[in-house]
Design a protein around this motif. Sequence first.
Motif, PDB file in Angstrom:
ATOM      1  N   GLY A  25      22.464  25.852  -5.600  1.00 53.84           N
ATOM      2  CA  GLY A  25      23.101  26.842  -4.741  1.00 53.84           C
ATOM      3  C   GLY A  25      22.137  27.828  -4.114  1.00 53.84           C
ATOM      4  O   GLY A  25      22.531  28.613  -3.272  1.00 53.84           O
ATOM      5  N   ALA A  26      20.880  27.811  -4.511  1.00 54.74           N
ATOM      6  CA  ALA A  26      19.901  28.744  -3.953  1.00 54.74           C
ATOM      7  C   ALA A  26      19.390  28.206  -2.617  1.00 54.74           C
ATOM      8  O   ALA A  26      19.373  27.002  -2.386  1.00 54.74           O
ATOM      9  CB  ALA A  26      18.734  28.918  -4.918  1.00 54.74           C
ATOM     10  N   PRO A  27      18.988  29.092  -1.713  1.00 59.26           N
ATOM     11  CA  PRO A  27      18.453  28.611  -0.437  1.00 59.26           C
ATOM     12  C   PRO A  27      17.142  27.874  -0.638  1.00 59.26           C
ATOM     13  O   PRO A  27      16.340  28.219  -1.507  1.00 59.26           O
ATOM     14  CB  PRO A  27      18.234  29.893   0.373  1.00 59.26           C
ATOM     15  N   LYS A  28      16.931  26.853   0.147  1.00 58.02           N
ATOM     16  CA  LYS A  28      15.727  26.039   0.042  1.00 58.02           C
ATOM     17  C   LYS A  28      14.721  26.547   1.079  1.00 58.02           C
ATOM     18  O   LYS A  28      14.790  26.192   2.238  1.00 58.02           O
ATOM     19  CB  LYS A  28      16.059  24.568   0.272  1.00 58.02           C
ATOM     20  N   GLY A  29      13.790  27.352   0.651  1.00 59.57           N
ATOM     21  CA  GLY A  29      12.839  27.960   1.562  1.00 59.57           C
ATOM     22  C   GLY A  29      11.424  27.478   1.356  1.00 59.57           C
ATOM     23  O   GLY A  29      10.483  28.230   1.570  1.00 59.57           O
ATOM     24  N   ASP A  30      11.241  26.252   0.932  1.00 57.58           N
ATOM     25  CA  ASP A  30       9.908  25.735   0.645  1.00 57.58           C
ATOM     26  C   ASP A  30       9.315  25.134   1.921  1.00 57.58           C
ATOM     27  O   ASP A  30       9.719  24.061   2.358  1.00 57.58           O
ATOM     28  CB  ASP A  30      10.001  24.681  -0.460  1.00 57.58           C
ATOM     29  N   ALA A  31       8.355  25.815   2.532  1.00 53.36           N
ATOM     30  CA  ALA A  31       7.762  25.353   3.791  1.00 53.36           C
ATOM     31  C   ALA A  31       6.927  24.092   3.576  1.00 53.36           C
ATOM     32  O   ALA A  31       6.858  23.230   4.455  1.00 53.36           O
ATOM     33  CB  ALA A  31       6.892  26.457   4.380  1.00 53.36           C
ATOM     34  N   LYS A  32       6.308  23.958   2.403  1.00 53.80           N
ATOM     35  CA  LYS A  32       5.479  22.784   2.129  1.00 53.80           C
ATOM     36  C   LYS A  32       6.338  21.525   2.083  1.00 53.80           C
ATOM     37  O   LYS A  32       5.973  20.495   2.646  1.00 53.80           O
ATOM     38  CB  LYS A  32       4.743  22.977   0.807  1.00 53.80           C
ATOM     39  N   ALA A  33       7.493  21.603   1.446  1.00 57.06           N
ATOM     40  CA  ALA A  33       8.385  20.447   1.360  1.00 57.06           C
ATOM     41  C   ALA A  33       8.965  20.116   2.727  1.00 57.06           C
ATOM     42  O   ALA A  33       9.144  18.940   3.064  1.00 57.06           O
ATOM     43  CB  ALA A  33       9.501  20.713   0.356  1.00 57.06           C
ATOM     44  N   GLU A  38       9.099  16.435   7.371  1.00 53.20           N
ATOM     45  CA  GLU A  38       8.922  16.241   8.808  1.00 53.20           C
ATOM     46  C   GLU A  38       7.885  15.154   9.084  1.00 53.20           C
ATOM     47  O   GLU A  38       8.066  14.307   9.959  1.00 53.20           O
ATOM     48  CB  GLU A  38       8.501  17.554   9.457  1.00 53.20           C
ATOM     49  N   GLU A  39       6.804  15.161   8.317  1.00 54.27           N
ATOM     50  CA  GLU A  39       5.763  14.130   8.466  1.00 54.27           C
ATOM     51  C   GLU A  39       6.318  12.746   8.109  1.00 54.27           C
ATOM     52  O   GLU A  39       6.052  11.761   8.804  1.00 54.27           O
ATOM     53  CB  GLU A  39       4.587  14.465   7.566  1.00 54.27           C
ATOM     54  N   LEU A  40       7.104  12.674   7.054  1.00 51.31           N
ATOM     55  CA  LEU A  40       7.706  11.408   6.645  1.00 51.31           C
ATOM     56  C   LEU A  40       8.650  10.879   7.720  1.00 51.31           C
ATOM     57  O   LEU A  40       8.626   9.693   8.054  1.00 51.31           O
ATOM     58  CB  LEU A  40       8.454  11.583   5.327  1.00 51.31           C
ATOM     59  N   LEU A  41       9.474  11.756   8.290  1.00 53.68           N
ATOM     60  CA  LEU A  41      10.393  11.330   9.347  1.00 53.68           C
ATOM     61  C   LEU A  41       9.635  10.815  10.569  1.00 53.68           C
ATOM     62  O   LEU A  41      10.040   9.827  11.190  1.00 53.68           O
ATOM     63  CB  LEU A  41      11.313  12.478   9.747  1.00 53.68           C
ATOM     64  N   ALA A  42       8.541  11.459  10.914  1.00 55.11           N
ATOM     65  CA  ALA A  42       7.738  11.015  12.052  1.00 55.11           C
ATOM     66  C   ALA A  42       7.148   9.628  11.792  1.00 55.11           C
ATOM     67  O   ALA A  42       7.160   8.765  12.678  1.00 55.11           O
ATOM     68  CB  ALA A  42       6.622  12.022  12.321  1.00 55.11           C
TER      69      ALA A  42
END
Length: 55
Positions: A25-33, A38-42
């Motif tokens: 329930g906590a916000p997911k604010g991990d910029a590294k993940a 994003e790299e994986l999707l690309a």
Amino acid sequence: MDYGKAGNPKAAKDAHHPHDQPRRGAPKGDAKAAAKKEELLARMKAAAEARKPKD
């Protein structure tokens, strides 16, 4: 008799989790993940384009 004090103490809920991940329930604010995803999707999109048949 105090019935509230009887029995074993209750274990904490959701106590077994990795400490580097946010709680449920906590916000997911991990910029590294986010950058890793994003790299994986690309890479996946590039692989899908490479597999498309050329007409």
